[in-house]
Enzyme design. Structure first.
Site, mmCIF file in Angstrom:
data_model
loop_
_atom_site.group_PDB
_atom_site.id
_atom_site.type_symbol
_atom_site.label_atom_id
_atom_site.label_comp_id
_atom_site.label_asym_id
_atom_site.label_seq_id
_atom_site.Cartn_x
_atom_site.Cartn_y
_atom_site.Cartn_z
ATOM 1 N N LYS A 52 24.461 22.598 4.249
ATOM 2 C CA LYS A 52 24.526 23.260 2.941
ATOM 3 C C LYS A 52 25.786 24.115 2.849
ATOM 4 O O LYS A 52 26.489 24.093 1.836
ATOM 5 C CB LYS A 52 23.269 24.113 2.718
ATOM 6 N N GLN A 96 15.525 29.110 4.232
ATOM 7 C CA GLN A 96 15.224 27.803 4.812
ATOM 8 C C GLN A 96 13.803 27.783 5.375
ATOM 9 O O GLN A 96 13.415 28.659 6.143
ATOM 10 C CB GLN A 96 16.245 27.494 5.934
ATOM 11 N N ASP A 119 16.206 26.945 -5.207
ATOM 12 C CA ASP A 119 15.297 25.985 -4.576
ATOM 13 C C ASP A 119 14.147 25.628 -5.524
ATOM 14 O O ASP A 119 13.446 24.640 -5.314
ATOM 15 C CB ASP A 119 14.706 26.605 -3.301
#
Ligand code: NAD
Length: 282
Positions: A52, A96, A119
């Site tokens: 990322k 994450q 997200d």
């Protein structure tokens, strides 16, 4: 023989579009920024976070990666999220997953400012998705829809069967398929006679996490098959679909790797750029 839904190729072309959007923002003095927090030493998470950050760099975006030790408390993690919520250089924030077991995922996703929830996991984003209102759509489901759209696959009136009901993939992708006028069936670990149901699918999305669960006899001739699974096995990286058998029956199929995975990361970049554009009121 099935056509390949090539996520690597599509994400490369989307990258060029996104670079142009980043340049346009930079011309107005804004560099889109993504803050990523990783807790502990999960090996797969390390790779995902690195990828990322690399993608941010390739697109000319700003990124901050915070790696916290396994014994970080929930309060400490929430405090770091608050800092990122306040940081004007960060337009998107991502924690994450998975987190160590002593930290509640829900408390963490709820703490992220909905305006920075790239997200798409906080209740506000998921509520917007449910109601069909604008908001951040979770990256993997968004990437799946984009991949099918780019191949000209129409979902209207099709029977879509989703195997898996997670908050990250199964549930949101079901809502997106529904929004495209598919007739959606959601299967899960308690579903009986799974194969009888998947065999009715015009579009089959496998998001289970069980290597090669979906064999040729689970699939109808001519179905579109999307394999979300990423399973690290002694035989290497495997999807949830037994590719060789299924591609002989399917009309279109995603490979693993190179299908859904690259789409997920590029959709994260798109959401972050969108967050920066919204902040700049573009
Ligand atoms: P999860 O473990 O949260 O959910 C798995 C789902 O599968 C559950 O809803 C469960 O009910 C269902 N399930 C389990 N066994 C089943 C069975 N035998 N029959 C039918 N349903 C069954 O997993 P997740 O986060 O949704 O991820 C699923 C897979 O997708 C994993 O392999 C994960 O690594 C992968 N993944 C890939 C990407 C990507 O970008 N390609 C992104 C997210 C997740």
């Amino acid at each position: 023989m099935a056509i390949l839904l090539d996520g690597k190729k599509l994400s490369a072309s989307l990258r060029e579009e996104l670079k142009a959007r980043v340049e346009a923002l930079k011309a107005r003095g804004i560099t889109p920024g993504l803050g990523v927090i990783r807790v502990g030493d999960d090996a797969a998470s390390e790779v995902y976070v690195r990828n990322k950050a690399r993608m941010c760099e390739r697109l000319g975006m700003h990124s901050v990666v915070l790696h916290l030790p396994e014994d970080t408390t929930q309060e400490q993690l929430l405090a770091r999220i608050d800092e990122m919520n306040r940081d004007p250089a960060l337009h998107g924030i991502l924690v994450q997953l998975p987190l160590p077991p002593h930290i509640q995922e829900d408390a963490v996703t709820a703490r992220i400012d909905p305006k920075k929830d790239v997200d798409g996991f906080c209740s506000e984003s998921l509520g917007a998705l449910l109601k069909g209102e604008p908001g951040f759509v979770p990256c993997t489901p968004k990437g799946i829809l984009r991949l099918m759209e780019s191949a000209g696959i129409s979902l209207r009136g099709k029977h879509a069967v989703v195997v898996g009901r997670s908050m990250i993939v199964g549930k949101p992708v079901s809502l997106l398929l529904l929004s495209q006028d598919a007739t959606v069936t959601v299967c899960h670990s308690r579903t009986q006679n799974l194969r009888d149901i998947t065999r009715q699918a015009d579009v089959l999305v496998a998001a289970v996490g069980k290597p090669q669960l979906i064999t040729g006899d689970f699939v109808k001739e001519g179905a579109v098959v999307v394999d979300v699974g990423i399973n690290r096995t002694p035989d290497g990286l495997l999807g949830d679909v037994l590719f060789d058998e299924v591609q002989a029956k399917a009309s279109a199929i995603t490979p693993v790797p190179g299908g859904v995975g690259p789409m997920t990361i590029i959709m994260l970049m798109e959401n972050t750029i969108e967050a920066a554009e919204r902040a700049a009121q573009i």
